[in-house]
Design an enzyme around this catalytic site. Structure first.
Site, PDB file in Angstrom:
ATOM      1  N   HIS A 232      -5.498   9.212  -0.056  1.00  0.00           N
ATOM      2  CA  HIS A 232      -5.488   8.514   1.236  1.00  0.00           C
ATOM      3  C   HIS A 232      -6.432   9.147   2.261  1.00  0.00           C
ATOM      4  O   HIS A 232      -6.188   9.121   3.468  1.00  0.00           O
ATOM      5  CB  HIS A 232      -4.062   8.433   1.813  1.00  0.00           C
ATOM      6  CG  HIS A 232      -3.834   7.208   2.645  1.00  0.00           C
ATOM      7  ND1 HIS A 232      -4.147   7.136   3.992  1.00  0.00           N
ATOM      8  CD2 HIS A 232      -3.333   5.998   2.322  1.00  0.00           C
ATOM      9  CE1 HIS A 232      -3.826   5.937   4.461  1.00  0.00           C
ATOM     10  NE2 HIS A 232      -3.324   5.221   3.454  1.00  0.00           N
TER      11      HIS A 232
ATOM     12  N   HIS B 275      -5.619   2.652  -4.065  1.00  0.00           N
ATOM     13  CA  HIS B 275      -5.737   2.936  -2.631  1.00  0.00           C
ATOM     14  C   HIS B 275      -6.317   4.354  -2.481  1.00  0.00           C
ATOM     15  O   HIS B 275      -6.061   5.016  -1.490  1.00  0.00           O
ATOM     16  CB  HIS B 275      -4.357   2.826  -1.991  1.00  0.00           C
ATOM     17  CG  HIS B 275      -4.351   2.679  -0.505  1.00  0.00           C
ATOM     18  ND1 HIS B 275      -5.290   1.946   0.196  1.00  0.00           N
ATOM     19  CD2 HIS B 275      -3.484   3.162   0.441  1.00  0.00           C
ATOM     20  CE1 HIS B 275      -5.007   2.000   1.499  1.00  0.00           C
ATOM     21  NE2 HIS B 275      -3.918   2.739   1.671  1.00  0.00           N
TER      22      HIS B 275
ATOM     23  N   HIS C 121       3.806  -2.155   3.108  1.00  0.00           N
ATOM     24  CA  HIS C 121       3.894  -0.826   2.497  1.00  0.00           C
ATOM     25  C   HIS C 121       5.259  -0.706   1.825  1.00  0.00           C
ATOM     26  O   HIS C 121       6.286  -0.867   2.493  1.00  0.00           O
ATOM     27  CB  HIS C 121       3.722   0.265   3.566  1.00  0.00           C
ATOM     28  CG  HIS C 121       2.391   0.179   4.250  1.00  0.00           C
ATOM     29  ND1 HIS C 121       2.142  -0.732   5.264  1.00  0.00           N
ATOM     30  CD2 HIS C 121       1.240   0.866   4.062  1.00  0.00           C
ATOM     31  CE1 HIS C 121       0.885  -0.593   5.668  1.00  0.00           C
ATOM     32  NE2 HIS C 121       0.307   0.366   4.957  1.00  0.00           N
TER      33      HIS C 121
ATOM     34  N   ASP D 206       0.824  -1.208   0.000  1.00  0.00           N
ATOM     35  CA  ASP D 206       0.000   0.000   0.000  1.00  0.00           C
ATOM     36  C   ASP D 206       0.866   1.271   0.000  1.00  0.00           C
ATOM     37  O   ASP D 206       2.042   1.232   0.372  1.00  0.00           O
ATOM     38  CB  ASP D 206      -0.881   0.047   1.260  1.00  0.00           C
ATOM     39  CG  ASP D 206      -2.040  -0.939   1.189  1.00  0.00           C
ATOM     40  OD1 ASP D 206      -2.043  -1.778   0.258  1.00  0.00           O
ATOM     41  OD2 ASP D 206      -2.918  -0.869   2.063  1.00  0.00           O
ATOM     42  N   ASP D 207       0.223   2.354  -0.391  1.00  0.00           N
ATOM     43  CA  ASP D 207       0.737   3.716  -0.203  1.00  0.00           C
ATOM     44  C   ASP D 207       1.856   4.129  -1.164  1.00  0.00           C
ATOM     45  O   ASP D 207       2.340   5.254  -1.102  1.00  0.00           O
ATOM     46  CB  ASP D 207       1.225   3.960   1.250  1.00  0.00           C
ATOM     47  CG  ASP D 207       0.097   3.839   2.274  1.00  0.00           C
ATOM     48  OD1 ASP D 207      -1.055   3.617   1.850  1.00  0.00           O
ATOM     49  OD2 ASP D 207       0.372   3.969   3.484  1.00  0.00           O
TER      50      ASP D 207
HETATM   51 NI    NI Z   1      -2.685   3.204   3.400  1.00  0.00          NI
END
Ligand code: NI
Length: 582
Positions: free
Chosen positions: A93, A89, A181, A39-40
């Site tokens: 965010h 995602h 991540h 993620d991210d």
């Molecule tokens: Ni996230």
């Protein structure tokens, strides 16, 4: 007039079929599946992660943030073209429940638009809501399933590669979705180490899409999924397509096969497989050099096989067979759709050549240069052969060389043959077997009285076996020892002197019994072996062998084929003129 035919190269066989399995780094298919997700990102460690995944043949899913992805278009491309799954995602965010449904949907759509414009697709990317938070209203309107996780490594909290590895190893199970991540180097290192160990334990790393597809689960829009445990069976992963190449008129026919019922995508310009690639629908023809890449895929984003890559080059044109008989040149061995171009004046046939259309008279001496060309074929190299005064074809004997006449006579008389087709190898070593064979041929191939070959290194099937036997029976040669002849050893000049004197003796030539002092003029006279001196003196006195330009005889030096031809032809002339004058 004598007829000399040189059958040429082995017929070139053009038809070829090549089968290429995929060469991509495929992991062994496992029955235990796991989806590792990041993620991210993308971020500055993502390329390192992609390198590590490629090395391991592991696939992953990247829930990227639109705002980060905008700065990493190449990384985004790489994620998809290397068989991983690009997923969303959201753009910034945000905690979706706090911004309201329409703003949340706008976040999703902005991200879709960015991704599609970057990778050339047209899809609603799979979603993971930030913090795993979403409202029922959002879920009822979003055009994608939602994928959360079942293993939380808390990598953002620990920032320690070993802890990340252990958290994965201790919690992974068949069907798990693991959360990491890729914006932390510790997460990247920890994940790659865990992949190594889990692969050893029989886990296959697949994208989220593939995990569900392989287990016959069709995710529904608006539904949240946390994992996909095995139940209801599982299908095997996709294997790399197989590219088959067969020659065809004007190029080559390319066939690609893969998993049954799964589309195959390919490119022929070397570009990576993506949304713009062709879908394979049947064999096609390529007519020029190209790079073919192919994958089987049930989805181009995260559901593809390892890739098969094939560098196609044009097939070569056929090597022509050349034949010169009674002054008539002809070429053969070339199919109708290829042409032989040639010159007879030493010119370059690619610029000034005549297309061969039938037998043509030529006059010796001349140089025949030729090559073969054809549509969509790589032309052969130009080959030049000298057609000599005595109507031999040579690739390596040219007018002006000091051994030209000797080589030509040796070929014409048939006592020396080419080492290979057309090649005399003037600088090749003259071996003991060669000299004996030449003398044997000069004598008209007299059959030896019996085969009592005492030499264990002269096998009966060898080209020189009868010659050695004959020479031995007539005391023209000795062995190197009582039981060895050493046929392939280069002959030394003093050995040759001995052999020639004995041969002349055998032929009844008019020779002096001895010629004391005849070798005294040689600067290296002292190096002549005692056993050879008398014969070196005799051979010198009749002018058959001489010193070099420095006045040395070089008794232990070895002779080249060119030197051998010169000396042997000189001897042949001596014997012939002697018999003519009788
Ligand atoms: Ni996230």
């Amino acid at each position: 007039m004598k007829k000399r035919v040189f059958s040429a190269f082995l017929a070139a066989v053009l038809a070829f079929a090549l089968i290429l399995p995929g060469l991509g780094s495929a992991q062994a298919a496992g029955t235990k599946l796991v989806a590792i997700t990041f993620d991210d990102g993308p971020g500055r460690y993502t390329n390192e992660l992609l390198d590590g995944l490629a090395k391991r043949g592991a696939k992953a899913t990247f829930f990227c943030l639109g705002q980060n992805a905008a700065s990493y278009p190449n990384t985004l491309q790489r994620i998809v073209s290397e068989g991983h799954q690009l997923a969303s995602h959201t753009y910034s965010h945000s905690n979706l429940p706090s911004i309201g449904t329409s703003a949340a949907i706008a976040e999703v759509e902005k991200t879709n638009k960015l991704y599609n414009s970057t990778i050339g697709g047209n899809e609603n990317f799979m979603i993971r809501a930030p913090y795993g938070n979403s409202t029922a209203d959002f879920r009822s309107k979003v055009k994608s399933p939602l994928f959360y996780w079942s293993v939380d490594t808390r990598d953002w909290e620990y920032r320690n590669a070993t802890t990340v590895t252990n958290n994965i190893l201790n919690n992974a199970y068949d069907g798990a979705i693991i959360l990491l991540h890729d914006i932390y180097s510790t997460s990247v290192r920890g994940a790659l180490d865990a992949i190594d160990i889990l692969q050893d334990r029989g886990y296959e790393f697949v994208t989220v899409r593939e995990l569900f597809h392989r287990r016959y689960v069709t995710p529904e829009n608006g539904t949240v999924y946390y994992d996909c445990k095995p139940k209801g069976g599982q299908q095997a992963g996709l294997s790399a397509p197989v590219i088959s190449v067969t020659a065809s008129a004007g190029g080559s026919r390319i066939s690609i096969t893969g998993n049954e019922g799964v589309p195959i995508y390919y490119t022929t310009d070397g570009s990576p497989i993506g949304y713009g690639s062709s879908t394979y629908s049947g064999p096609f023809t390529v007519t020029g050099p190209c790079t073919i890449r192919a994958v089987s895929a049930y989805h181009l984003n995260g559901g593809r096989s390892p890739e098969t890559k094939y560098e196609y080059t044009l097939p070569p044109a056929s090597n022509a067979q050349i034949d010169v008989s009674d002054g008539v040149l002809s070429f053969g061995g070339v199919p109708e759709n290829e042409t032989v171009y040639y010159t007879l004046d030493g010119g370059d046939p690619t610029k000034n050549g005549t297309a061969y259309s039938g037998p043509v008279s030529i006059t010796a001496p001349c140089t025949v240069s030729f090559y073969t060309a054809g549509a969509n074929k790589i032309p052969t190299k130009v080959r030049s052969l000298h057609y000599s005064e005595r109507e031999n074809l040579f690739a390596d004997v040219w007018p002006g060389k000091w051994y030209y006449d000797a080589a030509d006579v040796a070929f014409q008389q048939g006592f020396m043959n080419g080492v290979e087709q057309y090649t005399f190898q003037p600088n090749g070593a003259l071996t003991r077997a060669m000299v004996v064979t030449i003398l044997y041929r000069m004598s008209g191939d007299p059959s030896p009285a019996s085969i009592t070959n005492p030499f264990k290194d002269v096998a009966s099937g060898k080209y020189y076996a009868e010659a050695v036997e004959w020479a031995y029976q007539n005391s023209i040669v000795n062995g190197m020892t009582a039981v060895t002849f050493e046929p392939n050893r280069s002959i030394s000049r003093q050995e040759m002197a001995q052999m020639l004197v004995r041969y002349l003796d055998y032929q009844g030539a008019d020779l002096p019994d001895e010629a004391p002092g005849a070798a005294d003029g040689y600067g290296d006279r002292k190096q002549i072996s005692g056993w050879a001196l008398k014969n070196v003196e005799i051979i010198t006195s009749i002018g058959l062998m001489q010193g070099n330009e420095k006045g040395n005889f070089c008794p232990r030096g070895t002779a080249t084929r060119a030197e051998g031809a010169t000396v042997l032809c000189r001897m042949y002339d001596m014997l012939n003129s002697a018999s003519e004058s009788e």
